[in-house]
Write a protein that holds these residues in place. Sequence first.
Motif, PDB file in Angstrom:
ATOM      1  N   ILE A 252      23.867  15.742  22.144  1.00  0.00           N
ATOM      2  CA  ILE A 252      22.994  16.925  22.174  1.00  0.00           C
ATOM      3  C   ILE A 252      23.757  18.221  21.929  1.00  0.00           C
ATOM      4  O   ILE A 252      23.146  19.254  21.709  1.00  0.00           O
ATOM      5  CB  ILE A 252      22.205  17.024  23.504  1.00  0.00           C
ATOM      6  N   SER A 253      25.076  18.158  21.925  1.00  0.00           N
ATOM      7  CA  SER A 253      25.890  19.359  21.736  1.00  0.00           C
ATOM      8  C   SER A 253      25.981  19.733  20.255  1.00  0.00           C
ATOM      9  O   SER A 253      26.106  18.869  19.396  1.00  0.00           O
ATOM     10  CB  SER A 253      27.300  19.114  22.274  1.00  0.00           C
ATOM     11  N   PRO A 254      25.968  21.038  19.975  1.00  0.00           N
ATOM     12  CA  PRO A 254      26.189  21.458  18.580  1.00  0.00           C
ATOM     13  C   PRO A 254      27.631  21.222  18.133  1.00  0.00           C
ATOM     14  O   PRO A 254      27.918  21.225  16.945  1.00  0.00           O
ATOM     15  CB  PRO A 254      25.852  22.955  18.593  1.00  0.00           C
ATOM     16  N   LEU A 255      28.547  20.985  19.084  1.00  0.00           N
ATOM     17  CA  LEU A 255      29.941  20.698  18.754  1.00  0.00           C
ATOM     18  C   LEU A 255      30.212  19.203  18.617  1.00  0.00           C
ATOM     19  O   LEU A 255      31.303  18.809  18.246  1.00  0.00           O
ATOM     20  CB  LEU A 255      30.870  21.261  19.843  1.00  0.00           C
ATOM     21  N   GLY A 256      29.223  18.382  18.910  1.00  0.00           N
ATOM     22  CA  GLY A 256      29.401  16.934  18.931  1.00  0.00           C
ATOM     23  C   GLY A 256      29.066  16.272  17.622  1.00  0.00           C
ATOM     24  O   GLY A 256      29.427  16.739  16.539  1.00  0.00           O
ATOM     25  N   PHE A 257      28.342  15.195  17.724  1.00  0.00           N
ATOM     26  CA  PHE A 257      28.050  14.327  16.587  1.00  0.00           C
ATOM     27  C   PHE A 257      27.353  15.045  15.444  1.00  0.00           C
ATOM     28  O   PHE A 257      27.614  14.759  14.276  1.00  0.00           O
ATOM     29  CB  PHE A 257      27.206  13.143  17.072  1.00  0.00           C
ATOM     30  N   SER A 258      26.476  15.982  15.753  1.00  0.00           N
ATOM     31  CA  SER A 258      25.732  16.688  14.702  1.00  0.00           C
ATOM     32  C   SER A 258      26.639  17.575  13.849  1.00  0.00           C
ATOM     33  O   SER A 258      26.264  17.989  12.771  1.00  0.00           O
ATOM     34  CB  SER A 258      24.620  17.535  15.319  1.00  0.00           C
ATOM     35  N   ASN A 259      27.841  17.846  14.342  1.00  0.00           N
ATOM     36  CA  ASN A 259      28.785  18.718  13.635  1.00  0.00           C
ATOM     37  C   ASN A 259      29.809  17.908  12.838  1.00  0.00           C
ATOM     38  O   ASN A 259      30.738  18.471  12.285  1.00  0.00           O
ATOM     39  CB  ASN A 259      29.493  19.616  14.661  1.00  0.00           C
ATOM     40  N   PHE A 260      29.645  16.617  12.752  1.00  0.00           N
ATOM     41  CA  PHE A 260      30.615  15.743  12.095  1.00  0.00           C
ATOM     42  C   PHE A 260      30.571  15.946  10.584  1.00  0.00           C
ATOM     43  O   PHE A 260      29.560  15.727   9.953  1.00  0.00           O
ATOM     44  CB  PHE A 260      30.310  14.288  12.435  1.00  0.00           C
ATOM     45  N   SER A 261      31.694  16.382  10.008  1.00  0.00           N
ATOM     46  CA  SER A 261      31.811  16.561   8.558  1.00  0.00           C
ATOM     47  C   SER A 261      33.285  16.585   8.172  1.00  0.00           C
ATOM     48  O   SER A 261      34.162  16.679   9.025  1.00  0.00           O
ATOM     49  CB  SER A 261      31.131  17.859   8.110  1.00  0.00           C
ATOM     50  N   ALA A 262      33.533  16.546   6.885  1.00  0.00           N
ATOM     51  CA  ALA A 262      34.921  16.593   6.398  1.00  0.00           C
ATOM     52  C   ALA A 262      35.561  17.946   6.710  1.00  0.00           C
ATOM     53  O   ALA A 262      36.746  18.018   7.042  1.00  0.00           O
ATOM     54  CB  ALA A 262      34.950  16.319   4.898  1.00  0.00           C
ATOM     55  N   ASN A 263      34.781  19.020   6.610  1.00  0.00           N
ATOM     56  CA  ASN A 263      35.326  20.344   6.906  1.00  0.00           C
ATOM     57  C   ASN A 263      35.682  20.493   8.376  1.00  0.00           C
ATOM     58  O   ASN A 263      36.663  21.148   8.720  1.00  0.00           O
ATOM     59  CB  ASN A 263      34.326  21.436   6.508  1.00  0.00           C
ATOM     60  N   THR A 264      34.894  19.910   9.248  1.00  0.00           N
ATOM     61  CA  THR A 264      35.177  19.991  10.678  1.00  0.00           C
ATOM     62  C   THR A 264      36.444  19.221  11.014  1.00  0.00           C
ATOM     63  O   THR A 264      37.196  19.622  11.899  1.00  0.00           O
ATOM     64  CB  THR A 264      33.992  19.437  11.493  1.00  0.00           C
ATOM     65  N   MET A 265      36.699  18.142  10.293  1.00  0.00           N
ATOM     66  CA  MET A 265      37.903  17.362  10.551  1.00  0.00           C
ATOM     67  C   MET A 265      39.169  18.123  10.175  1.00  0.00           C
ATOM     68  O   MET A 265      40.240  17.845  10.699  1.00  0.00           O
ATOM     69  CB  MET A 265      37.849  16.021   9.799  1.00  0.00           C
ATOM     70  N   LYS A 266      39.043  19.101   9.303  1.00  0.00           N
ATOM     71  CA  LYS A 266      40.194  19.931   8.931  1.00  0.00           C
ATOM     72  C   LYS A 266      40.477  21.011   9.968  1.00  0.00           C
ATOM     73  O   LYS A 266      41.560  21.564  10.004  1.00  0.00           O
ATOM     74  CB  LYS A 266      39.943  20.578   7.568  1.00  0.00           C
ATOM     75  N   ASN A 267      39.488  21.292  10.805  1.00  0.00           N
ATOM     76  CA  ASN A 267      39.615  22.311  11.856  1.00  0.00           C
ATOM     77  C   ASN A 267      40.066  21.624  13.142  1.00  0.00           C
ATOM     78  O   ASN A 267      39.420  20.695  13.622  1.00  0.00           O
ATOM     79  CB  ASN A 267      38.258  22.996  12.048  1.00  0.00           C
ATOM     80  N   SER A 268      41.168  22.087  13.737  1.00  0.00           N
ATOM     81  CA  SER A 268      41.723  21.405  14.911  1.00  0.00           C
ATOM     82  C   SER A 268      40.791  21.451  16.119  1.00  0.00           C
ATOM     83  O   SER A 268      40.698  20.483  16.875  1.00  0.00           O
ATOM     84  CB  SER A 268      43.088  22.002  15.281  1.00  0.00           C
TER      85      SER A 268
END
Length: 160
Positions: free
Chosen positions: A82-98
């Motif tokens: 349910i978090s905006p920082l969790g599963f819904s935010n999963f992307s290649a760009n997010t993986m580049k951000n620590s």
Amino acid sequence: MINFTFLKIIVSRYSSIMYTGFKHLHSFTADFTLFFLILSIIYAVYQLLNKGVFTKSGKIIFLLALIGTHFQFVVGIALYFISPLGFSNFSANTMKNSVGRLYILEHPMMMILGIVFITIGYSRAKRKEVALAKYKNIAIFYSLGLILILSRIPWKACIG
């Protein structure tokens, strides 16, 4: 076919309240969980060094640490979805951000591994007959679990 429109409306309307509630619950119970984990390790090492007998109070302390970690896991899984920082935010760009990678991948995986070690330690200790073997299993596996958990707690979000 079942119509989930009503459920979707309820969830979308109250998702921010649910997110805030779960986030506070996850943060609040983390303190108790860490307290009982540290207390369990200290108690097990103390009893191991003093060759103490296995007592009911020790079992309760170890069980509270185990229950606390499992409760954190359940709340954390709900928060992950349910978090905006969790599963819904999963992307290649997010993986580049620590920071994004910490919330999406590193934190959940290390918490799961830590909980697995703690569960293995409790289960192995429960099967042992000798008190020193029980304390040794608890001390080793709870310590490994605690190290993994402490390594990926988002400290900046907790402190500041």
